[in-house]
Scaffold this active site. Structure first.
Site, PDB file in Angstrom:
ATOM      1  CB  SER A  55     -84.198  11.078  18.340  1.00  0.00           C
ATOM      2  OG  SER A  55     -83.762  10.322  19.461  1.00  0.00           O
ATOM      3  CE1 TYR A  90     -88.904   7.650  17.872  1.00  0.00           C
ATOM      4  CE2 TYR A  90     -86.644   7.521  18.665  1.00  0.00           C
ATOM      5  CZ  TYR A  90     -87.825   8.224  18.527  1.00  0.00           C
ATOM      6  OH  TYR A  90     -87.913   9.502  19.032  1.00  0.00           O
TER       7      TYR A  90
END
Length: 258
Positions: free
Chosen positions: A151, A164
């Site tokens: 990401s 995350y």
């Protein structure tokens, strides 16, 4: 079947929904036998199961129950690929969960569960895959390929989502480490770093404030689609990327360039 992955065997974790579903479909349409490893066959965004879509198109796919946080599930998924199809050519580590909490609101139990899936799951699946790939003969220069889904939030802060972002930073690092350690064995390891991808599911990800934030950070006039990530994963899984390893490929509409 003709295609960029003709005759290849690919295992996609989290392949039931979202980005994983798009990758599984794209790989199968490019000729791969696709093993869809997930804890469920239900599609979070709605619709028929991924395996049923493949069957309807006359493509080769199989659903496997796999919780990537469980070592025995990861080992079994890779062993099944080799036993059923003779080898494992591509592993896509896509399975992940989100929490959406800042440091002071994140409990130890929530942290541990997210890391078990997002980071330890990548470690367990990659370890099982590399063992199998090293034991199989190369096709050309390559014995096997790993594509991790990271990401942009593995490189910059993930607002109000500490677990995350930390997990994805770990995936970026692990990608480089595997690439360096096993290049001489013919193992290619890369990552795709999506920006804001609209998969069709609801919840925190599509709250107006986060959509506004994502649009403000993304120079491209639209946000991402799962198919955008699938195209990048296909490139890294194909022979076109034989001299590309240890790379974290941004698919973010210019987010990280801004």
């Amino acid at each position: 079947m003709a295609g960029r992955l003709a005759g290849k065997v690919a295992l996609v974790t989290g392949g039931a929904s979202g980005i994983g579903r798009a990758i599984a479909l794209r790989f199968a349409r490019e000729g791969a036998v696709v093993l869809i490893a997930d804890v469920t066959t239900d599609v979070l965004e709605g619709g028929v199961p991924t395996q049923d879509l493949l069957t309807a198109e006359g493509l080769r796919g199989e659903a496997l129950h796999c919780d990537v946080s469980r070592e025995e599930d990861c080992e079994a998924a890779v062993a099944h690929a080799v036993a059923a199809h003779g080898r494992l050519d591509v592993l896509v580590n896509n399975a992940a969960v989100r929490l959406g909490k800042p440091l002071l609101d994140c409990t130890r139990e929530e942290w541990d569960r997210l890391m078990a899936v997002n980071l330890t799951g990548v470690f367990l699946m990659a370890r099982a895959a590399v063992r199998a790939m090293r034991a199989q003969p190369p096709q050309g220069e390559v014995r096997g390929r790993i594509v991790n889904i990271s990401s942009q939030h593995g490189m910059v802060a993930s607002p109000e989502d500490i677990a995350y972002g930390t997990s994805k930073a770990g995936v970026v690092y692990m990608t480089r480490q595997i690439a360096v350690d096993y290049a001489r064995d013919g193992i290619v390891c890369n990552a795709v770093a999506p920006g804001k991808i609209l998969t069709g599911k609801g919840g925190r990800a599509v709250e107006p404030r986060w959509l506004d934030y994502s649009h403000a950070r993304t120079p491209w006039p639209r946000l991402g689609r799962p198919e955008d990530v699938a195209g990048a994963a296909l490139f890294l899984a194909s022979e076109d990327a034989s001299y590309v390893t240890g790379h974290n490929l941004l698919v973010d509409g210019g987010w990280m360039a801004f």
